[in-house]
Design a protein around this motif. Structure first.
Motif, PDB file in Angstrom:
ATOM      1  N   VAL A 155     -29.350   7.736 -25.457  1.00  0.00           N
ATOM      2  CA  VAL A 155     -28.855   6.453 -25.977  1.00  0.00           C
ATOM      3  C   VAL A 155     -28.842   6.388 -27.503  1.00  0.00           C
ATOM      4  O   VAL A 155     -28.326   5.435 -28.071  1.00  0.00           O
ATOM      5  CB  VAL A 155     -29.617   5.230 -25.417  1.00  0.00           C
ATOM      6  CG1 VAL A 155     -29.537   5.197 -23.907  1.00  0.00           C
ATOM      7  CG2 VAL A 155     -31.046   5.186 -25.893  1.00  0.00           C
ATOM      8  N   GLU A 200     -21.323  -9.544 -23.653  1.00  0.00           N
ATOM      9  CA  GLU A 200     -22.626 -10.155 -23.898  1.00  0.00           C
ATOM     10  C   GLU A 200     -22.470 -11.671 -23.837  1.00  0.00           C
ATOM     11  O   GLU A 200     -21.381 -12.211 -23.980  1.00  0.00           O
ATOM     12  CB  GLU A 200     -23.161  -9.774 -25.272  1.00  0.00           C
ATOM     13  CG  GLU A 200     -23.457  -8.312 -25.426  1.00  0.00           C
ATOM     14  CD  GLU A 200     -22.305  -7.565 -26.030  1.00  0.00           C
ATOM     15  OE1 GLU A 200     -21.617  -8.149 -26.907  1.00  0.00           O
ATOM     16  OE2 GLU A 200     -22.055  -6.420 -25.633  1.00  0.00           O
ATOM     17  N   PRO A 212     -23.663   5.798 -28.626  1.00  0.00           N
ATOM     18  CA  PRO A 212     -25.050   5.750 -29.099  1.00  0.00           C
ATOM     19  C   PRO A 212     -25.295   4.469 -29.901  1.00  0.00           C
ATOM     20  O   PRO A 212     -24.401   3.971 -30.594  1.00  0.00           O
ATOM     21  CB  PRO A 212     -25.159   6.989 -29.998  1.00  0.00           C
ATOM     22  CG  PRO A 212     -24.052   7.887 -29.567  1.00  0.00           C
ATOM     23  CD  PRO A 212     -22.961   7.001 -29.078  1.00  0.00           C
ATOM     24  N   ALA A 213     -26.485   3.938 -29.789  1.00  0.00           N
ATOM     25  CA  ALA A 213     -26.840   2.705 -30.490  1.00  0.00           C
ATOM     26  C   ALA A 213     -27.066   2.972 -31.971  1.00  0.00           C
ATOM     27  O   ALA A 213     -27.497   4.059 -32.361  1.00  0.00           O
ATOM     28  CB  ALA A 213     -28.103   2.121 -29.867  1.00  0.00           C
ATOM     29  N   GLY A 214     -26.746   1.975 -32.766  1.00  0.00           N
ATOM     30  CA  GLY A 214     -27.074   2.045 -34.186  1.00  0.00           C
ATOM     31  C   GLY A 214     -26.027   2.693 -35.067  1.00  0.00           C
ATOM     32  O   GLY A 214     -26.260   2.925 -36.251  1.00  0.00           O
ATOM     33  N   GLY A 233     -20.378  -5.124 -27.518  1.00  0.00           N
ATOM     34  CA  GLY A 233     -21.077  -3.878 -27.836  1.00  0.00           C
ATOM     35  C   GLY A 233     -21.323  -3.633 -29.305  1.00  0.00           C
ATOM     36  O   GLY A 233     -21.893  -2.593 -29.670  1.00  0.00           O
ATOM     37  N   PHE A 256     -22.830  -5.507 -32.844  1.00  0.00           N
ATOM     38  CA  PHE A 256     -23.582  -6.664 -33.341  1.00  0.00           C
ATOM     39  C   PHE A 256     -23.926  -6.429 -34.803  1.00  0.00           C
ATOM     40  O   PHE A 256     -24.519  -5.403 -35.138  1.00  0.00           O
ATOM     41  CB  PHE A 256     -24.852  -6.850 -32.508  1.00  0.00           C
ATOM     42  CG  PHE A 256     -25.711  -8.007 -32.946  1.00  0.00           C
ATOM     43  CD1 PHE A 256     -25.217  -9.319 -32.906  1.00  0.00           C
ATOM     44  CD2 PHE A 256     -27.002  -7.803 -33.412  1.00  0.00           C
ATOM     45  CE1 PHE A 256     -26.007 -10.382 -33.309  1.00  0.00           C
ATOM     46  CE2 PHE A 256     -27.796  -8.865 -33.812  1.00  0.00           C
ATOM     47  CZ  PHE A 256     -27.297 -10.162 -33.775  1.00  0.00           C
ATOM     48  N   SER A 295     -23.157  -0.527 -33.414  1.00  0.00           N
ATOM     49  CA  SER A 295     -23.141  -0.406 -31.957  1.00  0.00           C
ATOM     50  C   SER A 295     -24.533  -0.736 -31.435  1.00  0.00           C
ATOM     51  O   SER A 295     -25.538  -0.360 -32.041  1.00  0.00           O
ATOM     52  CB  SER A 295     -22.753   1.007 -31.544  1.00  0.00           C
ATOM     53  OG  SER A 295     -23.679   1.939 -32.069  1.00  0.00           O
ATOM     54  N   THR A 296     -24.578  -1.440 -30.305  1.00  0.00           N
ATOM     55  CA  THR A 296     -25.867  -1.866 -29.747  1.00  0.00           C
ATOM     56  C   THR A 296     -26.313  -1.011 -28.573  1.00  0.00           C
ATOM     57  O   THR A 296     -27.403  -1.201 -28.049  1.00  0.00           O
ATOM     58  CB  THR A 296     -25.777  -3.312 -29.224  1.00  0.00           C
ATOM     59  OG1 THR A 296     -24.817  -3.339 -28.154  1.00  0.00           O
ATOM     60  CG2 THR A 296     -25.376  -4.280 -30.311  1.00  0.00           C
ATOM     61  N   GLY A 297     -25.465  -0.095 -28.121  1.00  0.00           N
ATOM     62  CA  GLY A 297     -25.762   0.650 -26.901  1.00  0.00           C
ATOM     63  C   GLY A 297     -25.137  -0.007 -25.678  1.00  0.00           C
ATOM     64  O   GLY A 297     -25.076   0.594 -24.620  1.00  0.00           O
ATOM     65  N   ALA A 298     -24.669  -1.249 -25.830  1.00  0.00           N
ATOM     66  CA  ALA A 298     -23.961  -1.927 -24.738  1.00  0.00           C
ATOM     67  C   ALA A 298     -22.503  -1.442 -24.720  1.00  0.00           C
ATOM     68  O   ALA A 298     -21.994  -0.953 -25.725  1.00  0.00           O
ATOM     69  CB  ALA A 298     -24.027  -3.437 -24.927  1.00  0.00           C
TER      70      ALA A 298
END
Lengths: 358, 358, 358, 358
Positions: free
Chosen positions: A356, B16, C30-32, C69, C71, C75-78
């Motif tokens: 992730v 969301e 991937p998040a972030g 997805g 925020f 990317s938040t991982g959503a």
């Protein structure tokens, strides 16, 4: 789906009760893990029939042979193929079942679905095929051990005889010291007595297995459809004879108020923890670092040694009496299978969680 | 896994609580099905907040827009993309939660997993995202209707108030006539009263949804890991706030004897049927043509309108009080979500079952 | 399968040429990661029709809207849902095709498979749906950038006009300076001339795209069925009009001797490298740290503006002439699509590679 | 992914060159198919080493044992587990390779990826593991036979010696009558001569396999990412030593005009057919009922019996000379592997196609 379990760490299983062998392929085993073959065999022994007077008298060595994926004692990252030969099948015990459907078994549904069936000992639907799950679970446990995750299950109910609902009152390891696998020796004795009583009249009885996972790091579980407890639930519900799954407070928790059930966060020596654990270690489908615990309901198995009514393949009413070697209560032998499924699920999600972030 | 549900008939979901929209892509919808848009919208209305004084006062039209896959009123076999705009989000209600973790919500676990989170209204973990499931379920119902399968759920328990355990005593359609969605009007009144009482003090309460599938042909379900009840269980456990799943006799059945629980086969007018249905319509993981029924436990939702203790992102203890619009009991609005997940699972397995013979 | 691409990083796509919108859901981002919306839009512009006199005159803004997805810019991982509205469809151009099958298009095969079809502009089989791929590819590029992987493609052949086979002779970035996207300006001019000539007579011509991946770390690719080049090949072959894929020396290499083609290992400043790179950066299905390069063959597109013979839905012979706006050579606009598919494949395999060790 | 091939009909493979056994599990085999064990063994014989002086002299019986999924001569729908024991491994031939990386083999990439490797005979990356593919392919052929689909491949190029590009000029069955598996006996003789010449100096040479599928019904193939030719391409590119794939006119077709390449539809005795077949039997990713044909490029294998330069595991330059038994040209033995992969792909897609309508 079908005969493959898992996403990244996977078990693909094969075999029937009275075929040549049961076995499978484990793919996605992390590379570099020491493969302790004695431990794997030991996990199979825990599932093996004939361990005590309580279980079926089918006696087989259930010796597992690893065929690939291990080199100089370590996993290589290549798939691990394995087989366990079927050596003690009494297929003739089932000849009278060739043309009829046993009640509450999979005979009719398999025949309806596939247009033919292997009637010997339940074929693919036999509990014997959980052997492959135990091999997969043993390998998963070897990997999880290295990251500090441990899994232990026990018999918490047989018929209406129950342990204390709080698993924390018990030393779960003690469950292995009696044939019903219950950590409370007094309750164990009562359970054993009940099973003997049921067995004496050729009947069967159900029960519940409780499973506890300790050391699970926070962050395992995927949102929406891949929630950790949904994966655990699917894993447990795929075990033969399972009729229900609940985690944390489960069904009992529906009568409580939110204000009573919420697990407030506290700072426990620098670690974010919860003061209580009604959630069962999972929030929003993702592990929070607390113990994960859940319960699995097993029905009384369908093979009773009494005459029963049914129909044959042509739909004609008939009567029959089961022969062969059967468990009166499958719960004690299901304990290692529950652990195996939990271990495979946890390792799978542990590996998925690595993806992730970059 | 993650945000895709199903194998052949699939829903991939996004959105969301306070983002631009929720929506998804439905792939594998059989070609040639008439797409009744009013029915789809109606299913969304059943899940919508603000239906009665019992539910959250968040009021949104929740208008679904189908973007593809439908041509001249029929499904084409191409994927069906859809969106439902978020129009009434009060993000400022959540500003005080930006830096702390609400107890028994997914705040901490998401933050831990992803390293950041959308704190507004629960972000991806909000129950609002079940909208996508209802759209998928509505489409699945349209297809299942053509093959004679129907699905109906109802509220069978709120707190400790229960209906009769035998669903056959009820006309399930009557559940839609009261705000708690319980087919027994007297019990419904008691449930409603309990929810009001709990709501008055800012607290929450859990409950149980019972779901019944009629008309399911025999032969659905895949052996080993793809058992039909394991798929249904995973589907239900993936719904927000669900803590348990049982089918047929479930947990209660563990206390019975096998000889009592076995469902003997009979010839019912040329069709092979069972005299009783303790099995819940599934044997060996495969449907047998009888009613499929199961129960789903929902915990009291975590948002209570009382001051609670917790920690912030730095692990420092703090206190907070939730604001915003929330359900005191999520169960009545969960009823259509349970149906939706059941419908998608059934259609998926209906299509898979076509592949086992040439 | 079907409309989902990838394993861990996935794109699920929807939309038809003349429907409401095209779009999709990207899961597993991937998040972030910082989401540079201008970059994403820029990648769409590269694919957009109407960029030059060489391409179809269908002019649409192709404005992408990200719905979830992301925020506060990351990317938040959503899952990231997105839509691009179809604004300039001339469905009436296709009314004459409702009842007949255009040669070498998907008209007949779709109709045969699904029993009905959206005849407007090719429906789901239109090249317009590669928009979703470009959005997915742009997001993948944003993530890959952070780990030093870059992907660049160019037109290396149109009809029988070719660049030098050695990509290292070119500054690939220069390809973006001319409408055919060829980094050799002289060859580009010849290609452009050929396309104009073909277009003048209402005909079409094929070509080849070469793609180069730099900075790929060693270790990406899964053995047996998940070889990195097999994944790249499947990705490329899924693009409309593609008829062939080769990597490294490809088809030409079959005439060489092993002793000539082997890439011997050398120590290049402490890094294990190869002296030559006939292998195309992949050995045994796994990246070795050298440049990955491959070639993708595009057929001349099927829509020629000449009268053609065919049959109608009843099998009766008929004749027709295509109307509408079409590319005479799809290769220049395919360049960003090739890059997008390569980027998604690489990111997917980058994430998968993280799971092979604990 | 990884070691599982296919979606509905799947092969999960295991084994290394010098491990205990190679084998696998075939899941999704349609129920009720007669399992002709002699045919399966015969397919393995076609792949077996030591068939002629042209191939490696490693001689093994390669006897397949089916362990499950077959009952009274028919497939039951349960998974078919199988093993082929490794009996003739000369592991000592590879001891000198334990610490170094052979050029253009997978030694370095496996070591880099997994942190350890089985150096004996290429381990998991050995061509020996294609045995499992041949078993899966043989079973797929048995099922496809029942629906009239046949698959035949042949050697169409070795080095620069080629057959006529038009497969229709040949009786493909004749390919089995000579050791290079080329249906043109004159060309076959030249190919054989070239291989002998190359072998004499310890070198290797590549080639091309052409494969033709007859009797494929229209409608197989899934749009977007599951195009039939993309699946075939991925299948072929996953075979050891493959560097390229093209179908229909392939790379050569890029120089033609659309007006020349379009396959106009005609009514052939009531069946909608195409007058020509430049498309290779697939349009828009879906079969159209015409012959499917494609070409697969194999590089010269990396094991040359000459001294080569390389580096060891520490990155130090070294030299080595391969020992052991190796093919100078892998193409003749690759012919059955190409057929096997094509058969598994076709059967998988045949079954998937059943799910697009209710």
């Amino acid at each position: 789906m079908r005969n493959t379990f898992g996403n990244v760490f996977t078990l693909t299983s094969f075999g029937e009760s009275h075929g040549e062998a049961v076995g499978g392929v484990i793919d996605g085993m992390p590379a570099g893990i020491e493969i302790d073959k004695e431990f794997i065999q030991h996990e199979l022994e825990r599932r093996r029939p004939g361990q005590s007077a309580l279980t079926t008298s089918r006696k087989e060595p259930d010796q597992v042979e690893l065929l690939s994926g291990v080199f100089e004692g370590k996993s290589t990252g290549a798939p691990i193929g394995f087989v366990v030969r079927n050596t003690n099948h009494h297929s003739q015990d089932y000849e009278n079942l060739r043309c009829l459907f046993r009640p509450s078994h999979a005979d009719y549904t398999y025949y309806n679905k596939y247009g033919l069936r292997d009637h010997r000992g339940g074929g693919r639907s036999s509990a014997r095929i959980t052997i492959s799950r135990c091999v997969g679970g043993a390998l998963a446990k070897l990997a999880l051990r290295q990251v500090g995750v441990s899994i232990a299950a026990y018999t918490s109910q047989v018929g209406d005889i129950c342990t204390d609902p709080d698993y924390r009152r018990y030393d779960i390891a003690a469950a292995e010291t009696n044939p019903v696998r219950c950590p409370d020796s007094e309750v164990a004795a009562q359970m054993e007595q009940l099973i003997r009583k049921v067995k004496a009249v050729g009947d069967t009885i159900g029960g519940v297995v409780t499973c506890v996972i300790k050391g699970c790091p926070p962050g395992l579980g995927e949102p929406e459809f891949g929630k950790l407890h949904a994966a655990l639930g699917a894993a447990m519900l795929s075990i033969n004879a399972v009729k229900g799954f609940e985690y944390g407070e489960g069904f009992a928790g529906v009568t409580a108020r939110g204000s009573q059930q919420n697990d407030v966060f506290v700072n426990r020596g620098g670690r974010i923890a919860t003061a209580t654990n009604h959630s069962g270690g999972i929030q929003g489908g993702i592990s929070n670092g607390e113990d994960i615990y859940f319960r699995v309901a097993f029905k009384p198995v369908a093979t009773v040694l009494m005459e029963q009514q049914t129909v044959d393949m042509g739909g004609e009413p008939t009567r029959f009496t089961a022969r062969g070697r059967h468990d009166s209560c499958v719960v004690p032998r299901a304990v290692p299978v529950v652990e195996a499924m939990a271990a495979m699920t946890l390792l799978d999600y542990y590996l998925i969680a690595k993806t992730v972030r970059l």
